[in-house]
Design a protein around this motif. Structure first.
Motif, PDB file in Angstrom:
ATOM      1  N   ILE A  77       1.644 -60.151  15.606  1.00 29.07           N
ATOM      2  CA  ILE A  77       2.285 -58.920  16.256  1.00 29.07           C
ATOM      3  C   ILE A  77       3.683 -59.123  15.748  1.00 29.07           C
ATOM      4  O   ILE A  77       4.424 -60.187  15.800  1.00 29.07           O
ATOM      5  CB  ILE A  77       2.227 -58.803  17.360  1.00 29.07           C
ATOM      6  N   LEU A  78       4.165 -57.928  15.146  1.00 29.28           N
ATOM      7  CA  LEU A  78       5.673 -58.038  14.835  1.00 29.28           C
ATOM      8  C   LEU A  78       6.392 -56.854  16.019  1.00 29.28           C
ATOM      9  O   LEU A  78       6.185 -55.565  15.759  1.00 29.28           O
ATOM     10  CB  LEU A  78       6.037 -57.503  13.419  1.00 29.28           C
ATOM     11  N   SER A  79       7.032 -57.290  16.900  1.00 28.65           N
ATOM     12  CA  SER A  79       7.651 -56.732  17.906  1.00 28.65           C
ATOM     13  C   SER A  79       9.208 -56.350  17.785  1.00 28.65           C
ATOM     14  O   SER A  79       9.727 -56.762  16.654  1.00 28.65           O
ATOM     15  CB  SER A  79       7.524 -57.658  19.328  1.00 28.65           C
ATOM     16  N   ALA A  80       9.756 -55.779  18.501  1.00 28.35           N
ATOM     17  CA  ALA A  80      11.172 -55.645  18.668  1.00 28.35           C
ATOM     18  C   ALA A  80      12.016 -56.525  19.283  1.00 28.35           C
ATOM     19  O   ALA A  80      11.815 -57.635  18.930  1.00 28.35           O
ATOM     20  CB  ALA A  80      11.372 -54.094  19.205  1.00 28.35           C
ATOM     21  N   ALA A  81      12.596 -56.264  20.203  1.00 26.74           N
ATOM     22  CA  ALA A  81      13.503 -57.396  20.754  1.00 26.74           C
ATOM     23  C   ALA A  81      12.608 -58.114  22.006  1.00 26.74           C
ATOM     24  O   ALA A  81      11.800 -57.600  22.545  1.00 26.74           O
ATOM     25  CB  ALA A  81      14.768 -56.831  21.598  1.00 26.74           C
ATOM     26  N   ALA A  82      12.676 -59.634  22.114  1.00 24.34           N
ATOM     27  CA  ALA A  82      12.084 -60.362  22.719  1.00 24.34           C
ATOM     28  C   ALA A  82      12.034 -59.959  24.430  1.00 24.34           C
ATOM     29  O   ALA A  82      11.123 -60.406  25.109  1.00 24.34           O
ATOM     30  CB  ALA A  82      12.410 -61.718  22.645  1.00 24.34           C
ATOM     31  N   ASN A  83      13.181 -59.273  24.842  1.00 19.58           N
ATOM     32  CA  ASN A  83      13.299 -58.888  26.215  1.00 19.58           C
ATOM     33  C   ASN A  83      12.960 -57.486  26.306  1.00 19.58           C
ATOM     34  O   ASN A  83      12.910 -57.126  27.684  1.00 19.58           O
ATOM     35  CB  ASN A  83      14.833 -59.264  26.539  1.00 19.58           C
ATOM     36  N   ALA A  84      12.244 -56.742  25.235  1.00 20.57           N
ATOM     37  CA  ALA A  84      12.200 -55.246  25.557  1.00 20.57           C
ATOM     38  C   ALA A  84      10.882 -55.128  26.586  1.00 20.57           C
ATOM     39  O   ALA A  84       9.816 -55.536  26.249  1.00 20.57           O
ATOM     40  CB  ALA A  84      11.939 -54.612  24.239  1.00 20.57           C
ATOM     41  N   THR A  85      11.178 -54.200  27.580  1.00 18.93           N
ATOM     42  CA  THR A  85      10.079 -54.331  28.607  1.00 18.93           C
ATOM     43  C   THR A  85       8.996 -53.635  28.248  1.00 18.93           C
ATOM     44  O   THR A  85       8.079 -53.989  28.600  1.00 18.93           O
ATOM     45  CB  THR A  85      10.845 -53.316  29.857  1.00 18.93           C
ATOM     46  N   ASN A  86       9.026 -52.293  27.387  1.00 20.48           N
ATOM     47  CA  ASN A  86       7.836 -51.736  26.949  1.00 20.48           C
ATOM     48  C   ASN A  86       7.055 -52.884  25.792  1.00 20.48           C
ATOM     49  O   ASN A  86       6.094 -52.778  26.037  1.00 20.48           O
ATOM     50  CB  ASN A  86       8.182 -50.366  26.615  1.00 20.48           C
ATOM     51  N   GLN A  87       7.845 -53.349  25.079  1.00 23.58           N
ATOM     52  CA  GLN A  87       7.314 -53.930  23.997  1.00 23.58           C
ATOM     53  C   GLN A  87       6.161 -55.481  24.689  1.00 23.58           C
ATOM     54  O   GLN A  87       5.326 -55.544  24.249  1.00 23.58           O
ATOM     55  CB  GLN A  87       8.345 -54.676  23.116  1.00 23.58           C
TER      56      GLN A  87
END
Length: 343
Positions: free
Chosen positions: A171-181
């Motif tokens: 998985i390539l996500s956005a920010a580590a703290n992003a709620t939705n991600q």
């Protein structure tokens, strides 16, 4: 936006207007003016995306601008250049000091901006979150693009089809703290339990930065030579990953899916780098959020479950018990339908 069959044709036309109407991000004002409250003046709405220069938020905020124009309010977009947990705080504080009627925010972190948002609310500003929520105690209403369960499931289903329901994925996500991600990733992990031959070997973060996401894709392929698929639940990440794969030896060997916009992904779908990906219409998400903000400001709703309001061309919506409004279901884009959409 609710991706129902009867709306697909209409969506194409709406999306075209959105793509033509996009403005450069940077705090431009459409209509000048003064702030407003529910006392009969114009509703002033400030959109605060996770970061400026992000094509996804360019589109969603353009939808918000269109809605604000329809109800004759005043519109502004502000935000940080890079997504980070507390980067939105100064913009929230400024909007509150200016007496803005409503803030429409996509949160980089569920808690880091809560104090600032609640101070703004105490000063009379209504707070609507969209795309990525805060803790519910920090806002009046959340406009949800689709259920987290539906978003997670469609991405797992698509990668499973593309890799024959077997093999290593990352998985390539956005920010580590992003709620939705993080909510989607947790649910994807649960959904993967129904696919015992698929192994999630890594989760990395590109921070919604194009170059970092590109580099993380390269690093994933070097670290996991047996990798068969990548899920990127972020429009910046999936486009950067597709760009890397399109010119690499992994093209056609490593599958890629996630959440993207048709305009970003069109060339990669047509050249065979990507088979399918999903999303909702971000223009309609911003449009709905703006109308929800206006309804709160004018006292038509309070944000409690059962409240109803009309959002222009999208029709009537009902607030759920958790103080949220649901836009609709995610839609899967493929080479057979992608040219119907221009956002």
């Amino acid at each position: 936006m609710k991706f129902r069959n009867r709306r697909i044709a209409a969506l194409a036309a709406v999306a075209i207007s959105a793509s033509l109407g996009l403005t450069a991000c940077g705090g431009s004002d459409s209509g000048g003016g003064s702030s407003a409250s529910g006392g009969g003046g114009k509703t002033s709405v400030t959109f605060l995306p996770k970061n400026l220069g992000n094509p996804y938020f360019d589109t969603s905020d353009a939808g918000g601008k269109k809605a604000v124009g329809e109800f004759k309010g005043t519109y502004k977009e502000v935000g940080p250049d890079a997504a980070s947990p507390d980067a939105q705080v100064p913009f929230i504080n400024t909007a509150a000091q200016q007496g803005v009627s409503a803030l429409v925010v996509s949160a980089n972190d569920p808690k880091a901006i809560c104090d600032a948002l609640n101070e703004a609310r105490s000063a009379g500003t209504k707070v609507v979150t969209f795309d990525s929520d805060t803790d519910p105690s920090c806002r009046d209403l959340y406009v949800n693009q689709a259920t987290a369960e539906g978003i997670a499931k469609v991405q797992v289903d698509e990668i499973a089809k593309q890799i024959g329901d077997s093999g290593e994925i990352a998985i390539l996500s956005a920010a580590a703290n992003a709620t939705n991600q993080n909510a989607w990733i947790d649910l994807m992990k649960k959904d993967l339990a129904a696919h015992p031959n698929i192994k999630l070997v890594d989760t990395v973060y590109g921070d919604d930065d194009d170059q970092k996401s590109f580099d993380q894709t390269s690093a994933l392929l070097q670290k996991h030579p047996q990798l068969k698929g990548i899920i990127s639940p972020t429009t910046v990440g999936i486009a950067a990953a597709a760009r890397y794969l399109s010119t690499s030896s992994s093209k056609g060997k490593v599958a890629l899916t996630g959440l993207g916009t048709p305009n970003q992904m069109r060339e990669y779908v047509k050249d065979g780098t990507v088979t399918s990906f999903a999303l909702w219409n971000p223009e309609d998400l911003g449009y709905l959020a703006a109308y929800a903000a206006d309804a709160l400001v004018k006292g038509e709703i309070t944000g409690k479950g059962g409240d109803k309001f009309t959002a222009g061309k999208l029709g009537e919506f009902t607030v759920a018990a958790d103080h949220s409004v649901l836009l609709g279901d995610p839609f899967v884009f493929t080479k057979d339908n992608i040219d119907q959409f221009k956002f």
